[in-house]
Design an enzyme around this catalytic site. Structure first.
Site, PDB file in Angstrom:
ATOM      1  N   LYS A   1     -11.948  -1.685  -4.805  1.00 44.59           N
ATOM      2  CA  LYS A   1     -12.320  -0.273  -4.928  1.00 44.59           C
ATOM      3  C   LYS A   1     -11.138   0.563  -5.395  1.00 44.59           C
ATOM      4  O   LYS A   1     -11.321   1.656  -5.898  1.00 44.59           O
ATOM      5  CB  LYS A   1     -12.930   0.275  -3.643  1.00 44.59           C
TER       6      LYS A   1
ATOM      7  N   LYS B   1      -8.035  -8.782  -8.858  1.00 40.58           N
ATOM      8  CA  LYS B   1      -9.276  -8.856  -8.081  1.00 40.58           C
ATOM      9  C   LYS B   1     -10.079  -7.566  -8.216  1.00 40.58           C
ATOM     10  O   LYS B   1      -9.513  -6.489  -8.398  1.00 40.58           O
ATOM     11  CB  LYS B   1      -8.993  -9.213  -6.622  1.00 40.58           C
TER      12      LYS B   1
ATOM     13  N   LYS C   1       0.813  -1.226   0.000  1.00 43.06           N
ATOM     14  CA  LYS C   1       0.000   0.000   0.000  1.00 43.06           C
ATOM     15  C   LYS C   1       0.840   1.266   0.000  1.00 43.06           C
ATOM     16  O   LYS C   1       0.359   2.325  -0.385  1.00 43.06           O
ATOM     17  CB  LYS C   1      -0.947   0.015   1.209  1.00 43.06           C
TER      18      LYS C   1
HETATM   19  P1  ADP Z   1     -11.095  -3.616  -1.552  1.00 37.52           P
HETATM   20  O1  ADP Z   1     -10.185  -4.700  -2.050  1.00 37.52           O
HETATM   21  O2  ADP Z   1     -12.124  -3.239  -2.528  1.00 37.52           O
HETATM   22  O3  ADP Z   1     -10.303  -2.462  -0.993  1.00 37.52           O
HETATM   23  P2  ADP Z   1     -11.385  -4.419   1.169  1.00 37.52           P
HETATM   24  O4  ADP Z   1      -9.924  -4.658   1.207  1.00 37.52           O
HETATM   25  O5  ADP Z   1     -11.957  -3.300   1.976  1.00 37.52           O
HETATM   26  O6  ADP Z   1     -11.865  -4.267  -0.337  1.00 37.52           O
HETATM   27  O7  ADP Z   1     -12.078  -5.779   1.554  1.00 37.52           O
HETATM   28  C1  ADP Z   1     -13.205  -5.912   2.366  1.00 37.52           C
HETATM   29  C2  ADP Z   1     -13.560  -7.362   2.391  1.00 37.52           C
HETATM   30  O8  ADP Z   1     -14.007  -7.778   1.085  1.00 37.52           O
HETATM   31  C3  ADP Z   1     -12.376  -8.273   2.721  1.00 37.52           C
HETATM   32  O9  ADP Z   1     -12.825  -9.313   3.571  1.00 37.52           O
HETATM   33  C4  ADP Z   1     -11.931  -8.816   1.399  1.00 37.52           C
HETATM   34  O10 ADP Z   1     -11.332 -10.089   1.500  1.00 37.52           O
HETATM   35  C5  ADP Z   1     -13.242  -8.877   0.609  1.00 37.52           C
HETATM   36  N1  ADP Z   1     -13.003  -8.664  -0.818  1.00 37.52           N
HETATM   37  C6  ADP Z   1     -12.578  -7.519  -1.390  1.00 37.52           C
HETATM   38  N2  ADP Z   1     -12.468  -7.643  -2.721  1.00 37.52           N
HETATM   39  C7  ADP Z   1     -12.851  -8.916  -3.017  1.00 37.52           C
HETATM   40  C8  ADP Z   1     -12.964  -9.669  -4.238  1.00 37.52           C
HETATM   41  N3  ADP Z   1     -12.677  -9.122  -5.413  1.00 37.52           N
HETATM   42  N4  ADP Z   1     -13.386 -10.950  -4.175  1.00 37.52           N
HETATM   43  C9  ADP Z   1     -13.687 -11.505  -2.973  1.00 37.52           C
HETATM   44  N5  ADP Z   1     -13.598 -10.864  -1.796  1.00 37.52           N
HETATM   45  C10 ADP Z   1     -13.190  -9.578  -1.801  1.00 37.52           C
HETATM   46 NA    NA Z   2      -8.057  -4.135  -0.227  1.00 36.04          NA
END
Ligand code: ADP
Ligand code: NA
Length: 330
Positions: free
Chosen positions: A200, A197, A114
């Site tokens: 956001k 993946k 990050k």
């Molecule tokens: P982002 O990756 O969008 O920043 P976060 O890191 O805030 O999302 O993740 C919040 C939750 O959603 C976590 O438990 C993460 O494992 C799950 N998550 C985020 N993106 C995915 C994805 N593409 N597929 C499955 N689970 C996800």
């Molecule tokens: Na993330």
């Protein structure tokens, strides 16, 4: 016997959860209400580690909470709270930071990932110590289990190490939490870059399906999802990651199996699949959007639910903190 306790958190850093958050995490939170004593947090303290806008943060914290209730978290059965309303998180994090080695914290790969954008020197200390705050989040509730994706494994390992270290050094205080691996957690990829993946922080918003987006907008994104030059609708994440991702989303939102879908789409084209998936998404999000809106339309009621959640959380967290403070000599 009492149900095992679980704790998990989600950042309020965007105005809507995306389908990946829902299918990969939040959906399981809802299911775990049947089997676990569930504590879930909108982790706004974590959301200020990389720069933020106060007005946007306040708004997205409320929207996050409203969505969580809207997808089925039941305030009667779940303790849902906003992290900043429970001051014990920051208080325990300080104590834990004093038993964490600098080298140990430096090995956390998520900070490395990050901080790439800003450079480690320009990143906040909060981003660096983020996993220690996360350890406090978990240990305060004496959680038995923490649902973890691959990206969070290292942080849970640190949490376990810190719990064991504290217990050894100062006397048994914390439950050492185990990873809770959820079977069939769907991993959702980006519509525009199906090898990455859905996130956001994806480079293009066109790759992300948001739960609160207008279904027409999501339909457009699905129509322009990257597939491949073949014609057959087959599940093959290596050779056909785009089509496979669409099948995963379709299956997860409808409860149909991928095999069943592949059979149903034999002889049909990508256009058919995309058109139908857009409808599936539209139907799925409609009630969620309506319920989210009704929570947001009654801010007093939403505040009340969150105040009750914070009070329930504090009833547990304050006992743990008091015990930890006693142990360290405060
Ligand atoms: P982002 O990756 O969008 O920043 P976060 O890191 O805030 O999302 O993740 C919040 C939750 O959603 C976590 O438990 C993460 O494992 C799950 N998550 C985020 N993106 C995915 C994805 N593409 N597929 C499955 N689970 C996800
Ligand atoms: Na993330």
């Amino acid at each position: 016997p009492a149900r095992p306790r679980v704790l998990s958190g989600i950042q309020p850093t965007a105005d809507s959860f995306h389908v990946g958050n829902y299918l990969g995490a939040v959906r399981n939170w809802v299911a775990m209400q049947e089997t676990h004593d569930t504590f879930y947090s909108v982790v706004d303290l974590h959301a200020i580690t990389a720069g933020h806008d106060p007005v946007a943060l306040r708004h997205s914290t409320r929207v996050a909470a409203a969505q969580l209730f809207a997808v089925g978290l039941d305030p009667e059965r779940t303790t849902l709270f906003v992290q900043s309303q429970v001051p014990e998180h920051a208080q325990l994090a300080w104590v834990l930071s004093c038993i964490t080695g600098f080298g140990e914290a430096s090995r956390m790969t998520q900070f490395k990932d990050k901080s790439v954008k800003q450079g480690a020197d320009r990143s906040s200390v909060g981003l660096f110590t983020y996993p220690i705050l996360q350890a406090a989040d978990i240990l305060l509730y004496q959680a038995d289990a923490v649902p973890v994706g691959e990206d969070q494994r290292q942080h849970l390992e640190l949490t376990r190490d810190l719990a064991q270290r504290f217990n050894t050094r100062f006397g048994r205080t914390f439950t050492v939490p185990a990873p809770y691996i959820v079977r069939d957690t769907a991993k959702i990829t980006d519509l525009q870059d199906p090898t990455a993946k859905m996130s956001k922080s994806s480079s293009s918003p066109a790759g992300i399906i948001m739960l609160l987006d207008d279904p027409a907008k999501s339909a457009k994104k699905i129509r322009s999802a990257v597939t491949d030059t073949g014609r057959d609708i087959l599940f093959d994440p290596e050779q056909k990651p785009g089509v496979s991702n669409l099948l995963v989303i379709y299956a997860a939102l409808t409860g149909r199996s991928i095999d069943e879908l592949v059979e149903a789409y034999e002889g049909k084209g990508y256009g058919d699949l995309k058109k139908d998936l857009a409808e599936v998404v539209a139907e799925f999000v409609r009630p969620i959007q309506q319920r989210t809106q009704s929570y947001l339309d009654d801010p007093a009621q939403l505040d009340k639910l969150l105040a009750i959640g914070a009070e329930k959380a504090r009833a547990v967290a304050s006992v743990t903190l008091r015990e930890a403070y006693d142990r360290v000599g405060f």
